[in-house]
Design an enzyme around this catalytic site. Structure first.
Site, mmCIF file in Angstrom:
data_model
loop_
_atom_site.group_PDB
_atom_site.id
_atom_site.type_symbol
_atom_site.label_atom_id
_atom_site.label_comp_id
_atom_site.label_asym_id
_atom_site.label_seq_id
_atom_site.Cartn_x
_atom_site.Cartn_y
_atom_site.Cartn_z
ATOM 1 N N GLU A 43 86.622 29.537 -23.182
ATOM 2 C CA GLU A 43 86.092 29.890 -21.855
ATOM 3 C C GLU A 43 84.960 28.945 -21.452
ATOM 4 O OE1 GLU A 43 87.327 31.737 -19.683
ATOM 5 O OE2 GLU A 43 88.840 32.682 -20.946
ATOM 6 N N LEU A 86 82.973 16.154 -22.684
ATOM 7 C CA LEU A 86 83.089 17.374 -21.874
ATOM 8 C C LEU A 86 81.941 17.505 -20.876
ATOM 9 C CD1 LEU A 86 84.208 19.907 -24.619
ATOM 10 C CD2 LEU A 86 85.546 19.173 -22.655
ATOM 11 N N GLY A 87 80.866 16.716 -21.076
ATOM 12 C CA GLY A 87 79.717 16.819 -20.177
ATOM 13 C C GLY A 87 79.024 18.167 -20.339
ATOM 14 N N TYR A 126 80.932 36.295 -16.312
ATOM 15 C CA TYR A 126 82.343 35.893 -16.334
ATOM 16 C C TYR A 126 82.841 35.782 -17.779
ATOM 17 C CZ TYR A 126 86.312 32.870 -16.667
ATOM 18 O OH TYR A 126 87.531 32.364 -17.029
ATOM 19 N N ASP A 144 85.339 34.834 -11.121
ATOM 20 C CA ASP A 144 84.856 33.459 -10.968
ATOM 21 C C ASP A 144 85.385 32.916 -9.642
ATOM 22 O OD1 ASP A 144 87.536 33.113 -11.461
ATOM 23 O OD2 ASP A 144 87.288 31.497 -12.914
ATOM 24 N N CYS A 197 97.631 29.571 -6.360
ATOM 25 C CA CYS A 197 96.699 29.758 -5.229
ATOM 26 C C CYS A 197 95.558 28.746 -5.360
ATOM 27 C CB CYS A 197 96.169 31.194 -5.213
ATOM 28 S SG CYS A 197 95.371 31.609 -3.661
ATOM 29 N N CYS A 204 102.320 28.970 -1.727
ATOM 30 C CA CYS A 204 102.550 30.360 -1.319
ATOM 31 C C CYS A 204 104.009 30.776 -1.497
ATOM 32 C CB CYS A 204 102.117 30.564 0.132
ATOM 33 S SG CYS A 204 100.369 30.213 0.361
HETATM 34 S S1 SF4 Z 1 100.336 33.883 -0.778
HETATM 35 FE FE1 SF4 Z 1 99.332 31.917 -0.879
HETATM 36 S S2 SF4 Z 1 97.245 32.290 -0.232
HETATM 37 FE FE2 SF4 Z 1 98.143 34.269 -0.701
HETATM 38 S S3 SF4 Z 1 97.539 34.654 -2.802
HETATM 39 FE FE3 SF4 Z 1 99.543 33.708 -2.854
HETATM 40 S S4 SF4 Z 1 99.157 31.491 -3.059
HETATM 41 FE FE4 SF4 Z 1 97.247 32.505 -2.444
#
Ligand code: SF4
Length: 344
Positions: A43, A86-87, A126, A144, A197, A204
């Site tokens: 993590e 890794l900085g 987190y 996060d 996402c 999507c």
């Molecule tokens: S539909 Fe698109 S914007 Fe909505 S949660 Fe899924 S990837 Fe993200």
């Protein structure tokens, strides 16, 4: 937006994510373990580093420090050395200190409770939520940037993610869709945020919750997440002198925690009698979080044994061989400089 507070109205979203994660979880080495030590290290390693970039470093780190005891007993400089590439070296320093905390305060046993994990040096909400949920069945969402982005899009929620209240706001939002298996849910959100996402051009069409995503159905994905505050990067000028003679050069270890704490650096001043030995000056730029550095490095090749000896006697610099420099951790721009000097 107006929302019903009853989690059951949105819980199906969390189950869809779990189902998707069950079939699409990324096959990563730390996914095959529930060892809290390894999950904790991963993590921290992958907080700011892409999996593809950090995986070798993670594997090498775990190979050398396979458990808390080994890490706690190691020299700090060796831990820094294994963190090379890794900085964010303060993280390595904190990991080392936290491992000693576990040995001293928890008899070498990684604490299971969220609140106890949170007491470890360098561990934030987190990481504590991720470790406690993945390894011990804890029930805190590991909120996060991925959570902020995914949740604000699903709910078309314009809560400002740069607000100081964002963490608690999005934790409550996460609770609306969070199923029983919080460990897998947290990992599903991590994977969805990084693979589907994404900040730009989210996929999507492949998203398991696109039917439930308000931003998608409104065709307003680019409006979320909302972020108003932008932290302006500070410009900073640094000066260094690469003082060398017969394959040896001078260094010291940084103490202050302004930047690059505990890393090695070149002298930042020289005496007048060294000035005639300056061969050339190179300027490099480097970006840190919230800092833009301009670094001027003078190449000082000292031809005089007397001047070299006097400068060393008057200062507390260490002498290192070009060849041995890989045993020490330098800030990236200085590391690059040394590598180029080795080629010349
Ligand atoms: S539909 Fe698109 S914007 Fe909505 S949660 Fe899924 S990837 Fe993200």
């Amino acid at each position: 937006m107006e929302r019903d507070n009853k989690s059951s109205d949105f819980l199906h979203i969390g189950y869809k994510l779990l189902n998707w994660y069950g079939k699409n979880a990324r096959d990563l080495p730390f996914r095959q373990t529930k060892d809290p030590y390894k999950i904790w290290i991963c993590e921290i390693v992958f907080q700011q580093t892409r999996i593809s970039q950090g995986l070798n470093h993670y594997n090498n780190f775990i190979k050398r420090f396979p458990d808390v005891r080994t890490l706690a007993g190691a020299e700090e400089n060796e831990v820094l050395l294994y963190w090379k590439g890794l900085g964010y070296y303060s993280r390595a320093i904190n990991i080392h200190k936290a491992s000693q905390q576990i040995m001293n305060d928890y008899h070498g046993v990684f604490p299971a409770d969220y609140e106890e994990i949170l007491k470890l040096k360098g561990v934030g909400k987190y990481t504590a939520a991720a470790v406690s949920s993945i390894c011990f069945g804890g029930r805190m969402p590991a909120v996060d940037g991925n959570f902020y982005r995914v949740l604000s899009r699903i709910f078309a929620d314009d809560f400002d993610i740069s607000s100081s209240r964002a963490f608690s706001y999005f934790s409550q939002l996460a609770a609306l869709i969070m199923p029983e298996n919080v460990g897998d849910f947290n990992q599903a959100m991590m994977d969805l945020g990084s693979e589907i996402c994404k900040p730009k051009n989210p996929l999507c069409g492949e998203c398991p919750v696109n039917d439930d995503c308000l931003a998608f159905s409104l065709d307003r994905i680019s409006d979320y997440p909302v972020k108003t505050k932008k932290v302006k990067a500070q410009d900073l000028a640094l000066k260094y002198y690469f003082v060398h003679r017969n394959g040896k050069f001078l260094i010291r270890q940084r103490k202050d925690d302004f930047i690059w704490k505990k890393l090695f650096e070149f002298p930042d001043t020289i005496s007048e009698d060294l000035e005639p030995f300056i061969r050339n000056v190179k300027t490099v730029t480097h970006k840190l979080t919230h800092k833009n550095l301009t670094i001027e490095i003078s190449n000082v090749e000292v031809d005089s044994e007397v001047v070299w000896g006097r400068f060393i006697a008057q200062n507390h610099y260490l002498i290192t061989d070009f060849e041995d420099s890989h045993d020490k951790s330098f800030p990236k721009p200085l590391e690059n400089y040394i590598q180029n000097a080795l080629k010349d």
